[in-house]
Write an enzyme that holds these catalytic residues in place. Structure first.
Site, mmCIF file in Angstrom:
data_model
loop_
_atom_site.group_PDB
_atom_site.id
_atom_site.type_symbol
_atom_site.label_atom_id
_atom_site.label_comp_id
_atom_site.label_asym_id
_atom_site.label_seq_id
_atom_site.Cartn_x
_atom_site.Cartn_y
_atom_site.Cartn_z
ATOM 1 N N ARG A 72 0.662 -1.004 0.045
ATOM 2 C CA ARG A 72 0.197 0.134 0.092
ATOM 3 C C ARG A 72 0.773 1.331 -0.101
ATOM 4 O O ARG A 72 0.637 2.182 -0.900
ATOM 5 C CB ARG A 72 -0.881 -0.009 1.179
ATOM 6 C CG ARG A 72 -2.218 0.088 1.146
ATOM 7 C CD ARG A 72 -2.736 -0.329 2.555
ATOM 8 N NE ARG A 72 -2.191 -1.404 2.963
ATOM 9 C CZ ARG A 72 -2.572 -2.666 2.860
ATOM 10 N NH1 ARG A 72 -3.642 -2.875 2.211
ATOM 11 N NH2 ARG A 72 -1.860 -3.635 3.266
ATOM 12 N N THR A 73 1.908 1.486 0.916
ATOM 13 C CA THR A 73 2.447 2.459 1.000
ATOM 14 C C THR A 73 3.446 2.935 0.075
ATOM 15 O O THR A 73 3.353 4.100 -0.757
ATOM 16 C CB THR A 73 3.418 2.665 2.320
ATOM 17 O OG1 THR A 73 2.393 2.193 3.447
ATOM 18 C CG2 THR A 73 4.177 3.858 2.769
ATOM 19 N N LYS A 100 25.286 -6.092 -2.428
ATOM 20 C CA LYS A 100 26.516 -6.537 -2.780
ATOM 21 C C LYS A 100 27.561 -5.847 -1.960
ATOM 22 O O LYS A 100 28.761 -5.684 -2.267
ATOM 23 C CB LYS A 100 26.801 -6.201 -4.310
ATOM 24 C CG LYS A 100 25.940 -6.819 -5.256
ATOM 25 C CD LYS A 100 26.315 -6.144 -6.762
ATOM 26 C CE LYS A 100 25.340 -6.831 -7.658
ATOM 27 N NZ LYS A 100 25.495 -5.932 -9.035
ATOM 28 N N ARG A 122 11.648 3.987 3.381
ATOM 29 C CA ARG A 122 10.979 3.032 4.544
ATOM 30 C C ARG A 122 12.088 2.104 4.913
ATOM 31 O O ARG A 122 12.802 1.389 4.216
ATOM 32 C CB ARG A 122 9.916 2.155 3.814
ATOM 33 C CG ARG A 122 9.817 1.010 4.899
ATOM 34 C CD ARG A 122 8.295 0.205 4.796
ATOM 35 N NE ARG A 122 7.071 0.886 5.037
ATOM 36 C CZ ARG A 122 6.134 0.627 5.254
ATOM 37 N NH1 ARG A 122 5.793 -0.650 5.256
ATOM 38 N NH2 ARG A 122 5.008 1.484 5.429
ATOM 39 N N HIS A 152 5.455 7.147 11.208
ATOM 40 C CA HIS A 152 4.956 6.886 9.844
ATOM 41 C C HIS A 152 3.827 7.972 9.754
ATOM 42 O O HIS A 152 2.576 7.958 9.697
ATOM 43 C CB HIS A 152 4.262 5.434 10.064
ATOM 44 C CG HIS A 152 3.805 4.931 8.541
ATOM 45 N ND1 HIS A 152 3.911 5.637 7.569
ATOM 46 C CD2 HIS A 152 3.360 3.659 8.070
ATOM 47 C CE1 HIS A 152 3.621 4.914 6.252
ATOM 48 N NE2 HIS A 152 3.284 3.666 6.941
HETATM 49 C C1 NCD Z 1 1.809 -0.058 8.823
HETATM 50 C C2 NCD Z 1 3.401 -0.160 8.824
HETATM 51 O O1 NCD Z 1 4.165 -0.604 7.809
HETATM 52 O O2 NCD Z 1 3.996 0.347 9.624
HETATM 53 N N1 NCD Z 1 1.243 -0.346 7.369
HETATM 54 C C3 NCD Z 1 1.205 0.541 6.336
HETATM 55 O O3 NCD Z 1 2.100 1.344 6.364
HETATM 56 N N2 NCD Z 1 -0.014 0.656 5.693
HETATM 57 C C4 NCD Z 1 1.260 -1.240 9.408
HETATM 58 C C5 NCD Z 1 1.464 -2.635 9.393
HETATM 59 O O4 NCD Z 1 2.212 -3.231 8.723
HETATM 60 O O5 NCD Z 1 0.642 -3.249 10.348
#
Ligand code: NCD
Length: 334
Positions: A72-73, A100, A122, A152
């Protein structure tokens, strides 16, 4: 207690107090958050056009650096950048040169040499986007797409946008965040955003083993029972059990967790009748939420996903215009 936010928050604003990076909610003002929500509102309409594009980031290059799995993100960041007309690079970290033996710094310097303007990061380590933001050249922005258990911020802002759409204001709202608070960067950013925007009460509902130390200092009311914690809430935010971050057994079993903390129709009936149900995804049906609730009339889980694109467009365009304001000011002085 000093936290990484003490160093982080000043770093993300430029000298005009505009966003330059977006690393954490901590240290931002209510006005910053409202500006993000208002800007996101203007982008919602773009997503419903037949040609879903505006030229705000035309000629800019955005690199998605996802050192941890995400669907999703990552995809909503990619769509957001594309709808702003940016060029997008998705660096596959598992097959990139860092696997590597290349250091993260060397990888970043190489991407900067290709004139990348923005990194969306991320990382499983708390503080990684901060480290990157400290080291990039002045014309580059860094957006945190989730770091360890720390923050987040774009997820929190898409959640705030969803709440504002349904409840119209934050004043007077009681919000319950339920489940694995201990491992949740989402919960931390949501708690900060809700308090900053003026929610009446932020509750966390979890077993003791899934609460972080010093949780009472976060500006929340702590409940260990759904029966008490759910009473009269306007918004229920369910969280996934982050099993990949759990060391040892923090729970008797998933069935037991569902019985005590899972959102069933019975437990939802304790909230206000017009309460909305949220979840950042991915959802685990039958673990923290039952299907009848996840797919039911009070669920706004898919609205959250749609709003993720508008919020990410807002943050990216604001960070880029913060950069332009700063560079223009420098040129005027020179
Ligand atoms: C969350 C995350 O990665 O922190 N999900 C997200 O970004 N939509 C929460 C999760 O992984 O449960």
């Amino acid at each position: 207690m000093p936290s990484i936010d003490d160093e982080l928050s000043p770093l993300q604003l430029n000298r005009f107090q505009h966003l330059r990076h977006f690393l954490t909610i901590e240290g931002l003002s209510r006005k910053h958050l409202t500006d993000i929500l208002d800007t996101a509102d203007t982008f919602i309409e773009v997503g419903s056009r037949s040609i879903k594009k505006v030229p705000l980031l035309r000629g800019k290059t955005v690199a998605n650096l996802f050192f941890e799995a995400s669907t999703r993100t990552r995809t909503t960041f990619e769509l957001a950048a594309k709808r702003l007309s940016a060029d997008v690079l998705n660096i596959n970290i598992t097959t990139s040169a860092t696997s590597k033996g290349e250091s993260l710094s060397d990888m970043l310097r190489n991407l900067e040499a290709m004139a990348v303007d923005m990194f969306v990061v991320r990382h499983a380590q708390s503080g990684a986007p901060h480290f990157i933001a400290k080291s990039v050249t002045p014309r580059v922005s860094v957006i945190n797409a989730g770091d360890g258990r720390h923050a987040h911020p774009t997820q929190a802002m898409l959640d705030m946008l969803t709440i504002r759409q349904h409840k119209h204001k934050f004043e007077g709202l009681k919000v319950a965040i339920v489940g694995d608070i201990l491992h949740s960067r989402v919960a931390r950013s949501q708690i900060q955003a809700l308090n900053l925007l003026g929610a009446e009460e932020v509750r966390v509902i979890a077993p003791d083993t899934l609460l972080p130390p010093y949780v009472d200092q976060f500006g929340v009311k702590v409940f260990s029972s759904m029966k008490e914690g759910m009473r009269d809430v306007d918004v229920v935010i369910m969280l996934r059990l982050q099993k990949e971050r759990m060391e040892g057994a923090l729970l008797p079993s998933e069935q037991e967790f569902f019985r005590l903390y899972g959102l069933s129709q019975d437990k939802l009936a304790l909230a206000k009748p017009d309460a909305i149900v949220m979840h950042p995804g991915p959802i685990n049906r039958g673990v923290e939420i039952e299907s009848a609730v996840a797919d039911g009339p009070q669920s706004v889980i898919l609205n959250q996903v749609t709003n993720g694109i508008a919020v990410r467009m807002a943050v990216m365009s604001m960070a880029m215009s913060g950069q332009i304001a700063e560079l223009t000011a420098d040129e005027e002085v020179a």
